[in-house]
Design a protein around this motif. Sequence first.
Motif, PDB file in Angstrom:
ATOM      1  N   TYR A 101      76.191  34.832  42.368  1.00 38.09           N
ATOM      2  CA  TYR A 101      74.956  35.086  41.631  1.00 38.09           C
ATOM      3  C   TYR A 101      75.108  34.682  40.165  1.00 38.09           C
ATOM      4  CZ  TYR A 101      73.248  37.582  45.701  1.00 38.09           C
ATOM      5  OH  TYR A 101      72.832  37.892  46.974  1.00 38.09           O
ATOM      6  N   CYS A 102      74.053  34.072  39.617  1.00 43.32           N
ATOM      7  CA  CYS A 102      74.114  33.571  38.247  1.00 43.32           C
ATOM      8  C   CYS A 102      73.395  34.471  37.252  1.00 43.32           C
ATOM      9  CB  CYS A 102      73.545  32.158  38.165  1.00 43.32           C
ATOM     10  SG  CYS A 102      71.747  32.042  38.398  1.00 43.32           S
ATOM     11  N   ALA A 103      72.571  35.428  37.736  1.00 38.74           N
ATOM     12  CA  ALA A 103      71.808  36.287  36.827  1.00 38.74           C
ATOM     13  C   ALA A 103      71.272  37.485  37.590  1.00 38.74           C
ATOM     14  CB  ALA A 103      70.652  35.506  36.192  1.00 38.74           C
ATOM     15  N   TYR A 162      65.941  27.742  43.095  1.00 41.95           N
ATOM     16  CA  TYR A 162      66.816  28.911  43.134  1.00 41.95           C
ATOM     17  C   TYR A 162      66.129  30.040  43.885  1.00 41.95           C
ATOM     18  CZ  TYR A 162      64.146  30.730  39.051  1.00 41.95           C
ATOM     19  OH  TYR A 162      63.159  31.163  38.199  1.00 41.95           O
ATOM     20  N   LEU A 163      66.910  31.030  44.284  1.00 40.41           N
ATOM     21  CA  LEU A 163      66.401  32.148  45.072  1.00 40.41           C
ATOM     22  C   LEU A 163      66.666  33.464  44.351  1.00 40.41           C
ATOM     23  CD1 LEU A 163      67.781  31.160  48.615  1.00 40.41           C
ATOM     24  CD2 LEU A 163      65.588  30.531  47.586  1.00 40.41           C
ATOM     25  N   ILE A 198      72.336  26.381  46.129  1.00 39.10           N
ATOM     26  CA  ILE A 198      71.449  26.506  44.974  1.00 39.10           C
ATOM     27  C   ILE A 198      71.766  27.830  44.273  1.00 39.10           C
ATOM     28  CG2 ILE A 198      69.585  25.081  45.926  1.00 39.10           C
ATOM     29  CD1 ILE A 198      68.073  27.623  46.621  1.00 39.10           C
ATOM     30  N   PRO A 199      71.328  27.995  43.017  1.00 42.54           N
ATOM     31  CA  PRO A 199      71.621  29.241  42.302  1.00 42.54           C
ATOM     32  C   PRO A 199      70.941  30.457  42.932  1.00 42.54           C
ATOM     33  CG  PRO A 199      71.038  27.494  40.767  1.00 42.54           C
ATOM     34  CD  PRO A 199      70.713  26.983  42.140  1.00 42.54           C
ATOM     35  N   LEU A 241      76.587  39.714  33.984  1.00 43.29           N
ATOM     36  CA  LEU A 241      75.734  38.563  34.266  1.00 43.29           C
ATOM     37  C   LEU A 241      74.551  38.518  33.303  1.00 43.29           C
ATOM     38  CD1 LEU A 241      75.528  38.691  38.180  1.00 43.29           C
ATOM     39  CD2 LEU A 241      76.740  36.997  36.796  1.00 43.29           C
ATOM     40  N   PRO A 242      73.992  37.331  33.059  1.00 44.84           N
ATOM     41  CA  PRO A 242      72.781  37.235  32.247  1.00 44.84           C
ATOM     42  C   PRO A 242      71.633  38.036  32.866  1.00 44.84           C
ATOM     43  CG  PRO A 242      73.775  35.072  32.554  1.00 44.84           C
ATOM     44  CD  PRO A 242      74.506  36.007  33.470  1.00 44.84           C
TER      45      PRO A 242
END
Length: 291
Positions: free
Chosen positions: A99-101, A40-41, A73-74, A130-131
């Motif tokens: 975006y995941c977080a 992830y980035l 990728i996330p 978001l988390p």
Amino acid sequence: MNELQGAGVALVTPFNTDGSIDFESLGNLIDFQINEGMNYLVSLGTTGETATLSTDEKKQVWKFTSEKVNGRIPLVAGIGGNNTIEVVDQVKNFDIPGYCAILSVSPYYNKPTQEGIYQHYKAIATASALPIILYNVPGRTGSNMSPATTIRLAKEFNNIVATKEASGSFAQFNEILRDKPEGFLLISGDDPVTLPMIAIGAAGIISVVGNAYPKEVSTLTKLALEGNYQEARNYHNRLLAITDMCFAEGNPCGVKYILQQKGIGTDYVRLPLVPIGTSLQEKIKAEMQNF
């Protein structure tokens, strides 16, 4: 947060020699990371020289990065600072897809108490859709987020899902791992201790050196998470010297120089940072040949 398992990289922000953002090189860097196995980035962590970017520039980088990654990728967005109201506003209004977080550094310079750090992150967690990944780096912020504060936040807010720890204290790491709620992740924030941190239970690394050596960092992390410590040690030892050189004259000055040598962007950094000196350049060139 399975997306945060393994090797992540805090992307540098490439600049042209006139100081403008070099989006072509940023795109090349993103492809390089994905092709070499990064899991992830992180876009615009502190390694991205975020303190020197305008609000519009940050939005441009986040948007470009999301579009370039295109779900491969996330992605994590770095949003932090020492003005809680401003950070909360940025988090609340963050609406870029992909975006995941959010990674948010502990407040710097102000040296808040543990209660102040808690209230800062409480405000962010309450505002965020978001988390949240906490980020403790006392060598840069001037204050340490204690394990007790980390655990308090992790237990009280379901959307605080991980901490990037760069305190260098294994006593602190042990306490977090012992007392954390199930599913809460400890992530290494310091390249040289990734292997031993994973050995005691960390979920991986958010790396700086991975900008220049994504294959080596991602392979080290994968081997360690699989329990193959003998092979992981080979990568760990191989990276030690170049890692020291990357930080010898400031971050991300060293790693940008290596990327320039690899044909990705220039070594330009915005003031108050300056490019590394000739002596360190020669040392890095010699060490690069060992790879």
